[in-house]
Design a protein around this motif. Structure first.
Motif, mmCIF file in Angstrom:
data_model
loop_
_atom_site.group_PDB
_atom_site.id
_atom_site.type_symbol
_atom_site.label_atom_id
_atom_site.label_comp_id
_atom_site.label_asym_id
_atom_site.label_seq_id
_atom_site.Cartn_x
_atom_site.Cartn_y
_atom_site.Cartn_z
ATOM 1 N N UNK A 93 0.836 -1.197 0.000
ATOM 2 C CA UNK A 93 0.000 0.000 0.000
ATOM 3 C C UNK A 93 0.874 1.251 0.000
ATOM 4 N N UNK A 94 0.426 2.246 -0.741
ATOM 5 C CA UNK A 94 1.164 3.491 -0.830
ATOM 6 C C UNK A 94 2.318 3.444 -1.805
ATOM 7 N N UNK A 95 2.643 2.252 -2.313
ATOM 8 C CA UNK A 95 3.739 2.088 -3.264
ATOM 9 C C UNK A 95 3.203 1.587 -4.597
ATOM 10 N N UNK A 96 2.576 0.392 -4.570
ATOM 11 C CA UNK A 96 1.994 -0.181 -5.786
ATOM 12 C C UNK A 96 0.470 -0.040 -5.812
ATOM 13 N N UNK A 97 -0.126 0.138 -4.634
ATOM 14 C CA UNK A 97 -1.577 0.222 -4.489
ATOM 15 C C UNK A 97 -1.935 1.449 -3.669
ATOM 16 N N UNK A 98 -3.137 1.998 -3.881
ATOM 17 C CA UNK A 98 -3.608 3.064 -3.004
ATOM 18 C C UNK A 98 -3.684 2.556 -1.577
ATOM 19 N N UNK A 99 -3.258 3.421 -0.640
ATOM 20 C CA UNK A 99 -3.303 3.060 0.769
ATOM 21 C C UNK A 99 -4.651 3.358 1.399
ATOM 22 N N UNK A 100 -4.657 3.537 2.720
ATOM 23 C CA UNK A 100 -5.884 3.551 3.502
ATOM 24 C C UNK A 100 -6.259 4.905 4.089
ATOM 25 N N UNK A 101 -5.554 5.976 3.732
ATOM 26 C CA UNK A 101 -5.920 7.291 4.249
ATOM 27 C C UNK A 101 -7.086 7.842 3.427
ATOM 28 N N UNK A 102 -8.240 7.285 3.678
ATOM 29 C CA UNK A 102 -9.460 7.661 2.974
ATOM 30 C C UNK A 102 -10.641 7.348 3.868
ATOM 31 N N UNK A 103 -11.822 7.679 3.393
ATOM 32 C CA UNK A 103 -13.019 7.429 4.186
ATOM 33 C C UNK A 103 -13.632 6.060 3.895
ATOM 34 N N UNK A 104 -13.488 5.624 2.661
ATOM 35 C CA UNK A 104 -13.960 4.298 2.266
ATOM 36 C C UNK A 104 -12.881 3.643 1.397
ATOM 37 N N UNK A 105 -12.898 2.311 1.375
ATOM 38 C CA UNK A 105 -11.913 1.574 0.570
ATOM 39 C C UNK A 105 -12.530 0.260 0.139
ATOM 40 N N UNK A 106 -12.461 -0.050 -1.171
ATOM 41 C CA UNK A 106 -12.858 -1.373 -1.641
ATOM 42 C C UNK A 106 -11.604 -2.218 -1.823
ATOM 43 N N UNK A 107 -11.625 -3.413 -1.241
ATOM 44 C CA UNK A 107 -10.481 -4.324 -1.327
ATOM 45 C C UNK A 107 -11.000 -5.750 -1.442
ATOM 46 N N UNK A 108 -10.134 -6.646 -1.843
ATOM 47 C CA UNK A 108 -10.469 -8.064 -1.812
ATOM 48 C C UNK A 108 -10.763 -8.494 -0.374
ATOM 49 N N UNK A 109 -11.723 -9.376 -0.215
ATOM 50 C CA UNK A 109 -12.017 -9.883 1.122
ATOM 51 C C UNK A 109 -10.818 -10.593 1.732
ATOM 52 N N UNK A 110 -9.847 -10.995 0.908
ATOM 53 C CA UNK A 110 -8.658 -11.682 1.408
ATOM 54 C C UNK A 110 -7.658 -10.727 2.062
ATOM 55 N N UNK A 111 -7.853 -9.418 1.896
ATOM 56 C CA UNK A 111 -6.897 -8.440 2.414
ATOM 57 C C UNK A 111 -7.199 -7.994 3.835
ATOM 58 N N UNK A 112 -8.337 -8.427 4.376
ATOM 59 C CA UNK A 112 -8.715 -7.999 5.722
ATOM 60 C C UNK A 112 -9.049 -9.208 6.583
ATOM 61 N N UNK A 113 -8.968 -9.005 7.908
ATOM 62 C CA UNK A 113 -9.322 -10.050 8.866
ATOM 63 C C UNK A 113 -10.219 -9.438 9.930
ATOM 64 N N UNK A 114 -10.900 -10.288 10.684
ATOM 65 C CA UNK A 114 -11.774 -9.814 11.748
ATOM 66 C C UNK A 114 -10.940 -9.206 12.871
ATOM 67 N N UNK A 115 -11.379 -8.068 13.377
ATOM 68 C CA UNK A 115 -10.641 -7.411 14.457
ATOM 69 C C UNK A 115 -11.110 -7.927 15.808
#
Length: 320
Positions: A93-115
């Motif tokens: 993120x921030x290098x090859x892909x847009x990072x997370x400094x935003x209000x919403x983000x669409x990503x593959x479900x494989x990129x996140x885990x339950x907190x």
């Protein structure tokens, strides 16, 4: 895809994707390195910054099975490294892909885990890069061993907490007496002031029972590696995490005579993140937060972080 209020409409998740409403972010040294042109990985211009976030799943695309609307999630900082050995550089993120400094983000479900439910969004947002890096830097450490941490940044404080949870002794370094007290309160068995003890490597070796330190979480790089080589035990490991301190690199013979492993640490995989979260939940470990800024104060957050006089993580949060 990242979305801020200046853009419209809100992106819809494609097949296999989730739309995350971001509630908190944290800053890491890599974010400064990217913005200031220090990162040697071919940074693509115009990418949205930040690698760490926590939020709520607002919508799911066709075929999503890992999450449902309303689930609270945290991202993996290496989005296509799910587990196994580190064989090639993953997307970042921030290098090859847009990072997370935003209000919403669409990503593959494989990129996140339950907190984990016992932590707040702000606390969870501090984990993906720094805590996972500390986790992998300590791989294999257990009771009866001695760990050395450097300073009071995110990786070092997570390493202190995780090492104590594993049953290890911890020697920490700092340049501040007030921080000494806070490190002891977190569980450090010994604290060395590297401002007043210039040759702190030898003192650390003595405190490690005379034979040295089993695992050193090396965040300074060129400016501290020479002392780490003095401190490390024969057969020990120096986990190379950062390059925060400028200085002269040790020579080959200094490295050879240490008879220790120098292991670069590339943060960690989604599997590492999931395992680390289990340990945090088991021991009810809470991240150390230095300061919190609003989304509108993001520039101020970067300025504060860049000053490097920190005790823990710098966060950016978003209101409901």
């Amino acid at each position: 895809m990242a979305w801020n209020s200046a853009k419209s409409p809100l992106p819809a998740p494609a097949a296999g994707e989730v739309l995350v409403r971001i509630r908190a972010n944290s800053l890491n040294f890599r974010d400064l390195a990217i913005l200031q042109g220090w990162m040697p990985f071919g940074v693509q211009e115009g990418r949205v910054p930040l690698s760490d976030a926590a939020g709520v799943v607002e919508a799911i695309g066709p075929g999503v099975t890992r999450f449902k609307v309303g689930d609270m999630v945290i991202n993996s900082t290496m989005p296509n490294w799910f587990g196994g050995p580190f064989r090639e550089l993953p997307l970042q993120y921030g290098i090859h892909l847009d990072g997370w400094l935003s209000q919403y983000r669409t990503v593959s479900e494989q990129e996140v885990v339950a907190m984990p439910a016992f932590l707040s969004f702000a606390e969870v947002a501090s984990l993906p890069c720094a805590a996972v890096t500390a986790w992998t830097a300590l791989a294999g450490v257990g009771p009866g061993q001695t760990v050395l941490t450097q300073g009071t940044g995110g990786v070092s404080l997570f390493a202190l907490q995780l090492a104590k949870a594993s049953g290890a002794r911890v020697i920490a370094t700092t340049s501040s007496e007030p921080k000494t007290a806070r490190l002891r309160a977190l569980g450090a068995d010994h604290v060395i002031n590297y401002r007043t003890t210039e040759n702190w490597g030898e003192q650390a070796k003595h405190l490690g029972g005379g034979y040295g330190i089993d695992r050193i979480v090396e965040v300074g790089g060129p400016g501290t590696l020479a002392q780490s080589l003095k401190a490390v035990a024969i057969g020990g490991q120096i986990s190379l995490v950062g390059v925060l301190a400028q200085g002269q690199m040790p020579g080959f013979m200094d490295i050879f005579m240490a008879q220790a492993t120098l292991q670069p640490i590339p943060s960690g995989s989604r599997y590492d993140l999931e395992n680390m979260l289990k340990v945090l939940a088991q021991h009810r470990l809470h991240p150390q937060i230095d300061s919190t800024f609003s989304f509108e104060e993001a520039k101020a957050a970067f300025s504060h972080f860049g000053a490097r006089d920190l005790f823990g993580k710098v966060l950016i949060t978003q209101d409901d």
